[in-house]
Structures are given as C-alpha cells and as structure tokens.
Design a protein around this motif. Sequence first.
Motif, short mmCIF file in Angstrom:
data_model
loop_
_atom_site.label_atom_id
_atom_site.label_comp_id
_atom_site.label_asym_id
_atom_site.label_seq_id
_atom_site.Cartn_x
_atom_site.Cartn_y
_atom_site.Cartn_z
N LEU A 17 5.88 0.03 3.78
CA LEU A 17 7.05 0.44 3.01
C LEU A 17 8.15 0.89 3.95
O LEU A 17 7.95 1.73 4.83
N ARG A 20 13.94 3.58 2.99
CA ARG A 20 14.96 3.01 2.11
C ARG A 20 16.37 3.38 2.53
O ARG A 20 17.34 2.79 2.04
N THR A 112 -4.64 1.60 -3.58
CA THR A 112 -3.18 1.67 -3.54
C THR A 112 -2.64 0.52 -2.69
O THR A 112 -3.09 0.32 -1.56
N ASP A 115 3.16 -2.98 -1.56
CA ASP A 115 3.41 -4.38 -1.88
C ASP A 115 4.34 -5.03 -0.85
O ASP A 115 5.45 -4.54 -0.61
N SER A 118 7.83 -6.58 -2.89
CA SER A 118 8.81 -5.73 -3.55
C SER A 118 9.11 -4.44 -2.78
O SER A 118 10.14 -3.83 -2.97
N GLY A 119 8.16 -4.03 -1.95
CA GLY A 119 8.29 -2.76 -1.26
C GLY A 119 7.84 -1.59 -2.10
O GLY A 119 7.92 -0.44 -1.65
N GLN A 120 7.34 -1.83 -3.30
CA GLN A 120 6.89 -0.77 -4.18
C GLN A 120 5.44 -0.38 -3.87
O GLN A 120 4.68 -1.17 -3.32
N THR A 121 5.08 0.83 -4.25
CA THR A 121 3.70 1.28 -4.19
C THR A 121 3.06 1.04 -5.55
O THR A 121 3.60 1.48 -6.57
N ILE A 122 1.94 0.32 -5.57
CA ILE A 122 1.28 -0.04 -6.82
C ILE A 122 -0.12 0.55 -6.82
O ILE A 122 -0.89 0.34 -5.87
N ASP A 171 2.30 -7.73 -5.81
CA ASP A 171 2.65 -7.38 -7.19
C ASP A 171 2.44 -8.60 -8.10
O ASP A 171 2.92 -9.70 -7.81
N ASP A 174 5.61 -10.54 -9.42
CA ASP A 174 6.27 -11.35 -8.39
C ASP A 174 5.48 -12.62 -8.11
O ASP A 174 6.06 -13.69 -7.89
N ASN A 190 12.62 -8.17 -2.56
CA ASN A 190 13.18 -7.18 -1.66
C ASN A 190 13.55 -7.86 -0.34
O ASN A 190 12.66 -8.30 0.40
#
Length: 228
Positions: A17, A20, A112, A115, A118-122, A171, A174, A190
Amino acid sequence: MALLALVGALLAGRAILPDRSAPGPAPGSPTRAQVVSLLGAVRVVDARTKAGGYDRGCGSGQGCVFGPAWSDDQDGPGGHDGCDTRNDVLARDLTEVRFKPGTRDCIVMSGTLADPYSGQTIEFTKSDAKAVQIDHVIPLAAAWDLGAARWPPERRRVFANDVTFNLLAVDGSDNQAKGDSTPSDWLPPNPAYHCFYAGKYLTAATRYDLPITVADRAALGRIAQTCG
C-alpha cells in the motif's frame, strides 16, 4: 542471464500500500529501466487474433483446454504440494492468515489482502470468498489467442496454475472488470500500481514466450515512462 536476473528481481518484489500523500508508483514496483528491458525482450504481434476452440469448462463434453481449475495435479510452481492453487496463492498473498484446522495449513479461512490493483486493504473470509479472487495476469483466453492454443496440454495446465509468474490475489470486482482484457484495454484502477502490473505482465509473457500486441506495447511503453 541479465534478463533472468531482472525477472528474479521483479518476482521478489511485491507491491504494498502506497503513502497516499506521495504520488508515483507504489513501493515494490519495477523501475523504468526494468520495464523497458522487458519490453525489449518480449515478442510483438500486430493484433490478437481469435484462435477458436477456447473452452475453459471441464464438465461433460467441454474442452477443459487449461485443465481443471486450480488443480494441484501439474508439474509447475506450486504443483503437487497437497494444496489447490487458489489456496496456495491466498496463503502467499494474504497476511494474518488463518487456516482451517486439520488441513495442514492448506485451506485459508481468513486473512488481509493489500490489493495490488486498487491499493485498498481487503479483509478476506472464506464465507465471502468472492471478495478476493485469483487473477491470471495474462488472462487464459488471451493466452490462448496469442499462442497457447498450440501448446501441449501439460504446458497449458502449468500456465493456468503458475503461482510464481501468472497468479495474484486481487479485489474480486476488479478481477471481474478485467475479464480477458490485456493492457491496452484494462489497467489497475489505481495508477500507482500500473508499473507493478506492467512488470508482472511482461515477466509472465517472457517466461512463456507469449507475444504482446502492438497496442499493448504502446500502453506498456507509456506506463514505463511513469516508473521511477
């Protein structure tokens, strides 16, 4: 030898990640020089031509052209280790992994994902398994059209289950949006992960001597200019 060393360096990396507040490629992305080097090594064809005969399904009367999904019965990376391919990738790409008791640390129940698209934490749980899917960096249908249709069946099975070169946990939405698209038609949402994706795509292409199209080369070339 130089290309092999480059591929090894890229495989050792893992996008994480990004900060940002800081623009630019995500940490773990290849450099501009590395992407340019891979672009110089990969074969290029004018366009993707439908090869015909692509039938992924393995039910009665279906072609099963890449073998059963996530099969451990293949001789490539991750094969014959007692766990199916999907769980191999989840165990590698997730952190804080919890396994189903009694499965020899095989069936992933939760974890965890940082991703890489997307750069998100899922937060993954097996009860909502579709939230995290396993992406073929070079989609199977695209590989089929670009040359895999002429491969022997075992090589196709290895490619479809290659945890080292061609598979990432991502993700789910995506992955669905990507479908069988190649870089000229789809890139991670992203932009910070475009360089990471370009490196992975080209590494898989060089590993399996799959060509990229002129349009894909242009897209990846533009990405290379943004890499650090």
